[in-house]
Design a protein around this motif. Sequence first.
Motif, PDB file in Angstrom:
ATOM      1  N   SER A  10      42.452   3.858  -1.068  1.00 38.21           N
ATOM      2  CA  SER A  10      41.888   3.746   0.283  1.00 38.21           C
ATOM      3  C   SER A  10      41.426   5.088   0.823  1.00 38.21           C
ATOM      4  O   SER A  10      40.868   5.167   1.913  1.00 38.21           O
ATOM      5  N   GLY A  11      41.656   6.157   0.055  1.00 35.82           N
ATOM      6  CA  GLY A  11      41.268   7.484   0.513  1.00 35.82           C
ATOM      7  C   GLY A  11      42.374   8.237   1.218  1.00 35.82           C
ATOM      8  O   GLY A  11      42.205   9.390   1.620  1.00 35.82           O
ATOM      9  N   LYS A  12      43.549   7.621   1.392  1.00 34.04           N
ATOM     10  CA  LYS A  12      44.658   8.287   2.053  1.00 34.04           C
ATOM     11  C   LYS A  12      45.284   9.321   1.127  1.00 34.04           C
ATOM     12  O   LYS A  12      45.453   9.081  -0.067  1.00 34.04           O
ATOM     13  N   ARG A  13      45.634  10.462   1.684  1.00 36.36           N
ATOM     14  CA  ARG A  13      46.272  11.516   0.895  1.00 36.36           C
ATOM     15  C   ARG A  13      47.599  11.039   0.325  1.00 36.36           C
ATOM     16  O   ARG A  13      48.385  10.404   1.010  1.00 36.36           O
ATOM     17  N   VAL A  14      47.843  11.351  -0.939  1.00 38.05           N
ATOM     18  CA  VAL A  14      49.098  11.007  -1.605  1.00 38.05           C
ATOM     19  C   VAL A  14      49.883  12.288  -1.844  1.00 38.05           C
ATOM     20  O   VAL A  14      49.320  13.294  -2.296  1.00 38.05           O
ATOM     21  N   HIS A  15      51.153  12.274  -1.504  1.00 41.66           N
ATOM     22  CA  HIS A  15      51.980  13.470  -1.704  1.00 41.66           C
ATOM     23  C   HIS A  15      51.959  13.856  -3.182  1.00 41.66           C
ATOM     24  O   HIS A  15      52.074  12.995  -4.063  1.00 41.66           O
ATOM     25  N   PRO A  16      51.840  15.153  -3.497  1.00 44.25           N
ATOM     26  CA  PRO A  16      51.714  15.573  -4.895  1.00 44.25           C
ATOM     27  C   PRO A  16      52.936  15.298  -5.751  1.00 44.25           C
ATOM     28  O   PRO A  16      52.854  15.398  -6.984  1.00 44.25           O
ATOM     29  N   TYR A  17      54.055  14.940  -5.133  1.00 47.89           N
ATOM     30  CA  TYR A  17      55.246  14.634  -5.938  1.00 47.89           C
ATOM     31  C   TYR A  17      55.206  13.218  -6.507  1.00 47.89           C
ATOM     32  O   TYR A  17      55.949  12.901  -7.435  1.00 47.89           O
ATOM     33  N   ILE A  18      54.352  12.357  -5.983  1.00 48.15           N
ATOM     34  CA  ILE A  18      54.345  10.958  -6.407  1.00 48.15           C
ATOM     35  C   ILE A  18      54.125  10.812  -7.922  1.00 48.15           C
ATOM     36  O   ILE A  18      54.842  10.031  -8.573  1.00 48.15           O
ATOM     37  N   PRO A  19      53.178  11.521  -8.547  1.00 50.55           N
ATOM     38  CA  PRO A  19      53.046  11.385 -10.010  1.00 50.55           C
ATOM     39  C   PRO A  19      54.323  11.759 -10.764  1.00 50.55           C
ATOM     40  O   PRO A  19      54.687  11.098 -11.743  1.00 50.55           O
ATOM     41  N   GLU A  20      55.013  12.810 -10.310  1.00 45.54           N
ATOM     42  CA  GLU A  20      56.269  13.203 -10.954  1.00 45.54           C
ATOM     43  C   GLU A  20      57.329  12.123 -10.764  1.00 45.54           C
ATOM     44  O   GLU A  20      58.107  11.814 -11.672  1.00 45.54           O
ATOM     45  N   LEU A  21      57.374  11.533  -9.579  1.00 45.22           N
ATOM     46  CA  LEU A  21      58.328  10.465  -9.313  1.00 45.22           C
ATOM     47  C   LEU A  21      58.060   9.272 -10.231  1.00 45.22           C
ATOM     48  O   LEU A  21      58.995   8.661 -10.769  1.00 45.22           O
ATOM     49  N   CYS A  22      56.791   8.937 -10.420  1.00 40.23           N
ATOM     50  CA  CYS A  22      56.436   7.846 -11.326  1.00 40.23           C
ATOM     51  C   CYS A  22      56.910   8.147 -12.742  1.00 40.23           C
ATOM     52  O   CYS A  22      57.427   7.266 -13.447  1.00 40.23           O
ATOM     53  N   GLU A  23      56.761   9.390 -13.160  1.00 37.39           N
ATOM     54  CA  GLU A  23      57.192   9.775 -14.506  1.00 37.39           C
ATOM     55  C   GLU A  23      58.716   9.682 -14.639  1.00 37.39           C
ATOM     56  O   GLU A  23      59.243   9.269 -15.678  1.00 37.39           O
ATOM     57  N   GLN A  24      59.442  10.057 -13.587  1.00 37.76           N
ATOM     58  CA  GLN A  24      60.903   9.963 -13.637  1.00 37.76           C
ATOM     59  C   GLN A  24      61.360   8.512 -13.735  1.00 37.76           C
ATOM     60  O   GLN A  24      62.332   8.215 -14.436  1.00 37.76           O
ATOM     61  N   ARG A  26      59.593   6.120 -15.147  1.00 41.44           N
ATOM     62  CA  ARG A  26      59.243   5.713 -16.506  1.00 41.44           C
ATOM     63  C   ARG A  26      60.277   6.202 -17.521  1.00 41.44           C
ATOM     64  O   ARG A  26      60.659   5.477 -18.446  1.00 41.44           O
ATOM     65  N   LYS A  27      60.785   7.432 -17.332  1.00 36.89           N
ATOM     66  CA  LYS A  27      61.750   8.027 -18.267  1.00 36.89           C
ATOM     67  C   LYS A  27      63.183   7.563 -18.010  1.00 36.89           C
ATOM     68  O   LYS A  27      64.079   7.840 -18.807  1.00 36.89           O
ATOM     69  N   GLY A  28      63.419   6.891 -16.875  1.00 31.84           N
ATOM     70  CA  GLY A  28      64.768   6.442 -16.555  1.00 31.84           C
ATOM     71  C   GLY A  28      65.612   7.472 -15.838  1.00 31.84           C
ATOM     72  O   GLY A  28      66.829   7.314 -15.699  1.00 31.84           O
ATOM     73  N   ASP A  29      64.981   8.580 -15.345  1.00 38.74           N
ATOM     74  CA  ASP A  29      65.732   9.607 -14.624  1.00 38.74           C
ATOM     75  C   ASP A  29      66.046   9.181 -13.197  1.00 38.74           C
ATOM     76  O   ASP A  29      66.895   9.781 -12.539  1.00 38.74           O
ATOM     77  N   CYS A  30      65.356   8.177 -12.687  1.00 37.90           N
ATOM     78  CA  CYS A  30      65.714   7.576 -11.403  1.00 37.90           C
ATOM     79  C   CYS A  30      65.565   6.070 -11.547  1.00 37.90           C
ATOM     80  O   CYS A  30      64.828   5.592 -12.416  1.00 37.90           O
ATOM     81  N   ASP A  31      66.291   5.341 -10.737  1.00 39.99           N
ATOM     82  CA  ASP A  31      66.197   3.884 -10.840  1.00 39.99           C
ATOM     83  C   ASP A  31      65.165   3.343  -9.860  1.00 39.99           C
ATOM     84  O   ASP A  31      64.573   4.081  -9.068  1.00 39.99           O
ATOM     85  N   ARG A  32      64.941   2.047  -9.935  1.00 37.91           N
ATOM     86  CA  ARG A  32      63.912   1.412  -9.125  1.00 37.91           C
ATOM     87  C   ARG A  32      64.175   1.588  -7.635  1.00 37.91           C
ATOM     88  O   ARG A  32      63.251   1.850  -6.856  1.00 37.91           O
ATOM     89  N   ARG A  33      65.432   1.452  -7.236  1.00 38.78           N
ATOM     90  CA  ARG A  33      65.765   1.557  -5.822  1.00 38.78           C
ATOM     91  C   ARG A  33      65.451   2.955  -5.285  1.00 38.78           C
ATOM     92  O   ARG A  33      64.870   3.113  -4.214  1.00 38.78           O
ATOM     93  N   GLU A  34      65.819   3.998  -6.054  1.00 37.61           N
ATOM     94  CA  GLU A  34      65.549   5.351  -5.610  1.00 37.61           C
ATOM     95  C   GLU A  34      64.047   5.649  -5.626  1.00 37.61           C
ATOM     96  O   GLU A  34      63.539   6.355  -4.760  1.00 37.61           O
ATOM     97  N   PHE A  35      63.324   5.076  -6.597  1.00 33.26           N
ATOM     98  CA  PHE A  35      61.877   5.253  -6.626  1.00 33.26           C
ATOM     99  C   PHE A  35      61.241   4.679  -5.358  1.00 33.26           C
ATOM    100  O   PHE A  35      60.424   5.327  -4.695  1.00 33.26           O
ATOM    101  N   LEU A  36      61.612   3.440  -5.016  1.00 36.03           N
ATOM    102  CA  LEU A  36      61.041   2.793  -3.839  1.00 36.03           C
ATOM    103  C   LEU A  36      61.375   3.561  -2.575  1.00 36.03           C
ATOM    104  O   LEU A  36      60.521   3.780  -1.708  1.00 36.03           O
ATOM    105  N   ARG A  37      62.626   3.985  -2.480  1.00 35.31           N
ATOM    106  CA  ARG A  37      63.067   4.713  -1.303  1.00 35.31           C
ATOM    107  C   ARG A  37      62.280   6.016  -1.135  1.00 35.31           C
ATOM    108  O   ARG A  37      61.746   6.311  -0.066  1.00 35.31           O
ATOM    109  N   THR A  38      62.179   6.808  -2.189  1.00 32.37           N
ATOM    110  CA  THR A  38      61.519   8.109  -2.088  1.00 32.37           C
ATOM    111  C   THR A  38      60.020   7.958  -1.876  1.00 32.37           C
ATOM    112  O   THR A  38      59.416   8.668  -1.057  1.00 32.37           O
ATOM    113  N   ALA A  39      59.392   7.040  -2.594  1.00 34.13           N
ATOM    114  CA  ALA A  39      57.944   6.850  -2.438  1.00 34.13           C
ATOM    115  C   ALA A  39      57.585   6.463  -1.017  1.00 34.13           C
ATOM    116  O   ALA A  39      56.619   6.980  -0.439  1.00 34.13           O
ATOM    117  N   THR A  40      58.353   5.561  -0.420  1.00 29.52           N
ATOM    118  CA  THR A  40      58.044   5.144   0.948  1.00 29.52           C
ATOM    119  C   THR A  40      58.323   6.258   1.947  1.00 29.52           C
ATOM    120  O   THR A  40      57.601   6.407   2.929  1.00 29.52           O
TER     121      THR A  40
END
Length: 561
Positions: A10-24, A26-40
Amino acid sequence: MAKSELRDESGKRVHPYIPELCEQLRKGDCDRREFLRTATLLGVSSAAAYAMAGSILGEGPVKKAVAQETPKMGGTLRSAMRVQRMDDPATYDWTEMSNQTRAICEYLTVTGSDNVTRPYLAESWEASDDLKTWTFKLQQGITWSNGDAFNADDVIHNFSRWLDPEVGSSNIGLFGGMLEQTADGGQRMRDGAIERVDDHTVRLHLSEPQLAVPENLYNYPTVIVHRGFGVDYEADLARNPIGTGPYELAEFRVGEVCRLRKRGEYWGGEVFLDEIHYIDTGDDPSARVAALASGQVDHVYEVDISAIDLVERIPGAVLHEAVTAQTGVARMRVTEAPFDNLKVRQAVVACMDHQKVLEVAYRGRGKIAENHHVSPIHPEYFQLPGLTRDLEKAKALLAESGVSLPIRVKIDLGQAEAWHLGAMQEFRQQLEPAGIILDLNPMPGASYWDVWDKTPFGFTQWTHRPLGVMVLNLGYKSGVPWNESGYSNPEFDAALAEASATLDVVERRAKMEAVQKILQDDAVIAQPLWRSVFSATTDKVRGYEIHPTFYHQFHKVWLDT
């Protein structure tokens, strides 16, 4: 394109940590709940965050929701809950107070029972790369019940009150990055800590990074009141119930009843109930259940662990359970004898058999705690070596402390819930072989809360919060209003500030090792357990879900009458 310039579709700025969070994730370094919490928290919409998680975890496209029953309009939901004071929300110290209020006045954000924080009066937010600048876009078209338009001035007024030491709000412990020291050793809000960008945009300028700002804005005393509150009229919501919510105050008597009535068109969409009645049945947990069984109420705010069996025998009753970070702490005031002696405090906590207290006082319905007030369900929790009762260690510490044995101490505790007394009765037996005689002083709840932050030894119930650092900033950081133990350790404060400011999930969890260990070693609290919590409804109550903090979110609740 630089990381800081990442944009979504939509053109909204995305925090630069989001790609790293996605990678974590994927690798299992964080769980789904923590991913959702931090991304939001970083400004990603909940829908987008759930879609990201589904794609990364291979869950496929989101399934269409199962067809729901059509809600019925009208009716009155009657809830058995203590009816408490309803004056200044910034000074609330019980969840029940906020439940009386939250259908009248609202919050900038809302954290659901899934631990995900979403926009509310704030339409969206954006964090700077270093987490020191937070920009909140406010909903437009919202009107206060007195006809005024909701705008940035309301938000600025609330922050100014929360961070005014004269008000005495516990919120001051959550927004340390907006404070400065005064000449007399106190604290106040820094000039420029909050900026009015335009009518519907405010920006927070913090002196230190902070990830949990959106979550802190759903702490129960952060309810948003009108900009005239305490300025143009008395800071008493019961007398001046001006709000943005869908309900108005129709009747209110402390200790008796709080009646809320739907007030017409609501900016947040359709609500179904005509009225919500809070009926005070007293502190006896069996009285609440009796009210449910007799048809006097449709909902019970909390079902005591001792009354679960009774609820399960009531025809048509539904028991609701949530796994939480609710707890109780036997906290020692470290400035008062004999607890100003570290070795005495360490001897006290060494005597506790946490598992036995959990079984005796709470039927094993929960988890053992570890004397540092961070729960295994908190995303930043670091697992320290397990605790075991060590009577010989306790005796040796007492010998080194120089105190004369036996030591006789008194613990004050409110009688709001029977498990408090059961826990301390068991702890008394565990202390006695070491030469510590514990006298129990059960007190009426109101009397206990007059002394909870002054008594040398007290058993205090703490509610659930989604983050461990959130409760530590409220209750253990030097100088904050709810620091009931008088604890002050610069090393702890520094470690907590560092953990609170760390964005990386794995790194933040590692930093919590020091935070938890310092508090545990300083033996400020003997903390027996984390508890599951329960509420109950009749089967005609639909759309209800228990919140781990007992926050009432009744906007989409309806009655199948």
